[in-house]
Design a protein around this motif. Structure first.
Motif, PDB file in Angstrom:
ATOM      1  N   LEU A 116       0.825  -1.205   0.000  1.00  0.00           N
ATOM      2  CA  LEU A 116       0.000   0.000   0.000  1.00  0.00           C
ATOM      3  C   LEU A 116       0.861   1.257   0.000  1.00  0.00           C
ATOM      4  O   LEU A 116       2.034   1.244   0.357  1.00  0.00           O
ATOM      5  CB  LEU A 116      -0.967   0.005   1.191  1.00  0.00           C
ATOM      6  N   ALA A 117       0.233   2.327  -0.440  1.00  0.00           N
ATOM      7  CA  ALA A 117       0.870   3.646  -0.409  1.00  0.00           C
ATOM      8  C   ALA A 117      -0.107   4.618   0.234  1.00  0.00           C
ATOM      9  O   ALA A 117      -1.328   4.458   0.135  1.00  0.00           O
ATOM     10  CB  ALA A 117       1.242   4.106  -1.816  1.00  0.00           C
ATOM     11  N   TRP A 118       0.443   5.649   0.864  1.00  0.00           N
ATOM     12  CA  TRP A 118      -0.350   6.567   1.680  1.00  0.00           C
ATOM     13  C   TRP A 118       0.046   7.993   1.344  1.00  0.00           C
ATOM     14  O   TRP A 118       1.217   8.362   1.417  1.00  0.00           O
ATOM     15  CB  TRP A 118      -0.091   6.237   3.149  1.00  0.00           C
ATOM     16  N   GLY A 148       4.104   1.316  -7.107  1.00  0.00           N
ATOM     17  CA  GLY A 148       3.118   0.482  -7.797  1.00  0.00           C
ATOM     18  C   GLY A 148       2.160  -0.169  -6.819  1.00  0.00           C
ATOM     19  O   GLY A 148       2.018  -1.397  -6.806  1.00  0.00           O
ATOM     20  N   PRO A 149       1.473   0.603  -5.992  1.00  0.00           N
ATOM     21  CA  PRO A 149       0.696   0.034  -4.890  1.00  0.00           C
ATOM     22  C   PRO A 149      -0.517  -0.765  -5.353  1.00  0.00           C
ATOM     23  O   PRO A 149      -1.151  -0.444  -6.356  1.00  0.00           O
ATOM     24  CB  PRO A 149       0.251   1.279  -4.112  1.00  0.00           C
ATOM     25  N   ARG A 150      -0.853  -1.805  -4.591  1.00  0.00           N
ATOM     26  CA  ARG A 150      -2.102  -2.531  -4.801  1.00  0.00           C
ATOM     27  C   ARG A 150      -3.251  -1.806  -4.117  1.00  0.00           C
ATOM     28  O   ARG A 150      -4.401  -1.944  -4.524  1.00  0.00           O
ATOM     29  CB  ARG A 150      -1.973  -3.954  -4.245  1.00  0.00           C
ATOM     30  N   VAL A 151      -2.914  -1.078  -3.048  1.00  0.00           N
ATOM     31  CA  VAL A 151      -3.895  -0.281  -2.307  1.00  0.00           C
ATOM     32  C   VAL A 151      -3.329   1.123  -2.151  1.00  0.00           C
ATOM     33  O   VAL A 151      -2.176   1.288  -1.744  1.00  0.00           O
ATOM     34  CB  VAL A 151      -4.198  -0.891  -0.917  1.00  0.00           C
ATOM     35  N   LEU A 152      -4.136   2.126  -2.485  1.00  0.00           N
ATOM     36  CA  LEU A 152      -3.699   3.516  -2.404  1.00  0.00           C
ATOM     37  C   LEU A 152      -4.664   4.288  -1.512  1.00  0.00           C
ATOM     38  O   LEU A 152      -5.870   4.321  -1.766  1.00  0.00           O
ATOM     39  CB  LEU A 152      -3.664   4.131  -3.802  1.00  0.00           C
ATOM     40  N   LEU A 153      -4.129   4.907  -0.457  1.00  0.00           N
ATOM     41  CA  LEU A 153      -4.917   5.701   0.479  1.00  0.00           C
ATOM     42  C   LEU A 153      -4.588   7.171   0.271  1.00  0.00           C
ATOM     43  O   LEU A 153      -3.415   7.543   0.289  1.00  0.00           O
ATOM     44  CB  LEU A 153      -4.598   5.301   1.926  1.00  0.00           C
ATOM     45  N   MET A 154      -5.617   8.012   0.085  1.00  0.00           N
ATOM     46  CA  MET A 154      -5.395   9.419  -0.230  1.00  0.00           C
ATOM     47  C   MET A 154      -6.288  10.289   0.648  1.00  0.00           C
ATOM     48  O   MET A 154      -7.511  10.131   0.654  1.00  0.00           O
ATOM     49  CB  MET A 154      -5.687   9.695  -1.712  1.00  0.00           C
ATOM     50  N   ASP A 155      -5.664  11.213   1.374  1.00  0.00           N
ATOM     51  CA  ASP A 155      -6.395  12.111   2.265  1.00  0.00           C
ATOM     52  C   ASP A 155      -6.253  13.536   1.733  1.00  0.00           C
ATOM     53  O   ASP A 155      -5.185  14.134   1.834  1.00  0.00           O
ATOM     54  CB  ASP A 155      -5.835  12.006   3.683  1.00  0.00           C
ATOM     55  N   GLU A 156      -7.326  14.081   1.172  1.00  0.00           N
ATOM     56  CA  GLU A 156      -7.312  15.416   0.560  1.00  0.00           C
ATOM     57  C   GLU A 156      -6.110  15.584  -0.383  1.00  0.00           C
ATOM     58  O   GLU A 156      -5.297  16.503  -0.233  1.00  0.00           O
ATOM     59  CB  GLU A 156      -7.287  16.505   1.641  1.00  0.00           C
ATOM     60  N   GLY A 165      -5.762  -1.495 -11.754  1.00  0.00           N
ATOM     61  CA  GLY A 165      -6.116  -2.513 -10.770  1.00  0.00           C
ATOM     62  C   GLY A 165      -5.924  -2.165  -9.317  1.00  0.00           C
ATOM     63  O   GLY A 165      -6.182  -3.003  -8.445  1.00  0.00           O
ATOM     64  N   ALA A 166      -5.482  -0.953  -9.010  1.00  0.00           N
ATOM     65  CA  ALA A 166      -5.303  -0.584  -7.604  1.00  0.00           C
ATOM     66  C   ALA A 166      -6.657  -0.339  -6.938  1.00  0.00           C
ATOM     67  O   ALA A 166      -7.594   0.154  -7.562  1.00  0.00           O
ATOM     68  CB  ALA A 166      -4.441   0.673  -7.483  1.00  0.00           C
ATOM     69  N   ALA A 167      -6.753  -0.696  -5.678  1.00  0.00           N
ATOM     70  CA  ALA A 167      -7.913  -0.363  -4.858  1.00  0.00           C
ATOM     71  C   ALA A 167      -7.605   0.969  -4.173  1.00  0.00           C
ATOM     72  O   ALA A 167      -6.597   1.088  -3.481  1.00  0.00           O
ATOM     73  CB  ALA A 167      -8.171  -1.452  -3.815  1.00  0.00           C
ATOM     74  N   ILE A 168      -8.460   1.965  -4.369  1.00  0.00           N
ATOM     75  CA  ILE A 168      -8.158   3.329  -3.928  1.00  0.00           C
ATOM     76  C   ILE A 168      -9.215   3.822  -2.947  1.00  0.00           C
ATOM     77  O   ILE A 168     -10.414   3.685  -3.202  1.00  0.00           O
ATOM     78  CB  ILE A 168      -8.070   4.286  -5.137  1.00  0.00           C
ATOM     79  N   VAL A 169      -8.758   4.399  -1.842  1.00  0.00           N
ATOM     80  CA  VAL A 169      -9.639   5.102  -0.925  1.00  0.00           C
ATOM     81  C   VAL A 169      -9.289   6.580  -1.014  1.00  0.00           C
ATOM     82  O   VAL A 169      -8.156   6.970  -0.716  1.00  0.00           O
ATOM     83  CB  VAL A 169      -9.477   4.608   0.524  1.00  0.00           C
ATOM     84  N   LEU A 170     -10.248   7.372  -1.447  1.00  0.00           N
ATOM     85  CA  LEU A 170     -10.040   8.799  -1.686  1.00  0.00           C
ATOM     86  C   LEU A 170     -10.912   9.589  -0.726  1.00  0.00           C
ATOM     87  O   LEU A 170     -12.139   9.577  -0.830  1.00  0.00           O
ATOM     88  CB  LEU A 170     -10.391   9.141  -3.136  1.00  0.00           C
ATOM     89  N   SER A 171     -10.289  10.285   0.218  1.00  0.00           N
ATOM     90  CA  SER A 171     -11.019  11.110   1.178  1.00  0.00           C
ATOM     91  C   SER A 171     -10.896  12.571   0.777  1.00  0.00           C
ATOM     92  O   SER A 171      -9.798  13.062   0.516  1.00  0.00           O
ATOM     93  CB  SER A 171     -10.453  10.916   2.587  1.00  0.00           C
ATOM     94  N   SER A 172     -12.034  13.265   0.729  1.00  0.00           N
ATOM     95  CA  SER A 172     -11.998  14.669   0.348  1.00  0.00           C
ATOM     96  C   SER A 172     -13.281  15.362   0.769  1.00  0.00           C
ATOM     97  O   SER A 172     -14.357  14.766   0.815  1.00  0.00           O
ATOM     98  CB  SER A 172     -11.815  14.809  -1.167  1.00  0.00           C
ATOM     99  N   HIS A 173     -13.143  16.674   1.082  1.00  0.00           N
ATOM    100  CA  HIS A 173     -14.313  17.514   1.307  1.00  0.00           C
ATOM    101  C   HIS A 173     -14.857  18.061  -0.008  1.00  0.00           C
ATOM    102  O   HIS A 173     -15.936  18.676  -0.022  1.00  0.00           O
ATOM    103  CB  HIS A 173     -13.955  18.685   2.230  1.00  0.00           C
TER     104      HIS A 173
END
Length: 241
Positions: free
Chosen positions: A73-75, A145-153, A177-185
């Protein structure tokens, strides 16, 4: 993520949160200030220890196999803080070393070009503007080359051209193919990019599903906008203009 809970003293910041993100999917994480979004992401990234619940990254348990899980994962935090004494290129070299990437130079230079950082390759982290720090965080994440990508704003601090490029890169990462969590206002951003929504309020998931499913639910009536759905789900009051 299964049954994730997190306390800070007497404050329950995350309350039995469960969700999953599939390969190639962008999950839009939204909620009011203090809803537990950043705490959840920091725990999934392994920055904060797990107090209760389970987190699995591509079938690797974050608690029992932290190195294996984190290697996939990448953050990208809301305010990247690069090392003041490393150059931009040295940050990429450092990232490659952590993730065990041997042939990193050519990919790193390609990423510098893609994120408009070539001219800043020898600039120190302490010399970078807010937007350049954000672009460097993107380049570091993409290098792994993350399989999971976490993004905060992730778009805060970027200019309009940078925002357009970043959105295209996020969509391409999901397409690969990455699973992405995108947090944003920025609800328009979530509406534009996300395949599904996870709305948090007071640490709890109050809605999980697609925007179409939200519009077909009782939230804000049939066919409501994401803003109306958000306000209805969290009980917030619209601001009078």
């Amino acid at each position: 993520v299964s049954g994730l809970s997190r306390r800070f003293g007497e404050v329950l910041a995350v309350d039995r949160l469960s969700f999953e993100v599939r390969p190639g999917e962008i999950l839009g994480l939204v909620g009011p200030n203090g809803a537990g979004k950043t705490t959840s992401l920091r725990t999934i990234a392994g920055v904060l220890p797990i107090q209760a619940g389970e987190i699995s990254v591509v079938e690797r348990d974050l608690d029992r196999d932290p190195i294996g899980a984190k290697s996939l994962l990448a953050w990208i935090p809301d305010e990247p803080q690069p090392d003041e004494n490393l150059t931009v290129l040295e940050h990429l070299e450092f990232t490659a070393g952590i993730y065990g990437i041997r042939d990193w130079v050519e990919p790193a230079n390609e990423l510098l070009a893609r994120f408009d950082l070539t001219a800043k390759a020898e600039a120190l982290g302490g010399e970078l503007s807010r937007g350049m720090r954000q672009k460097l965080a993107f380049a570091q994440a993409w290098l792994t080359g993350p399989r999971v990508l976490l993004m905060d704003e992730p778009l805060s601090g970027l200019d309009p051209l940078g925002i357009r490029a970043a959105k295209a890169e996020i969509l391409q990462m999901a397409a690969e193919g990455a699973a992405i969590v995108l947090s944003s206002h920025l609800l328009k951003l979530i509406e534009e990019l996300a395949d599904r929504l996870l709305i948090l309020d007071a640490g709890r998931a109050v809605f999980t599903g697609t925007l179409e499913e939200a519009r077909e639910s009782d939230l804000a009536g049939k066919g409501g906008s994401l803003e109306e759905i958000f306000l209805a789900a969290t009980g917030a009051q619209p601001v009078e203009e």
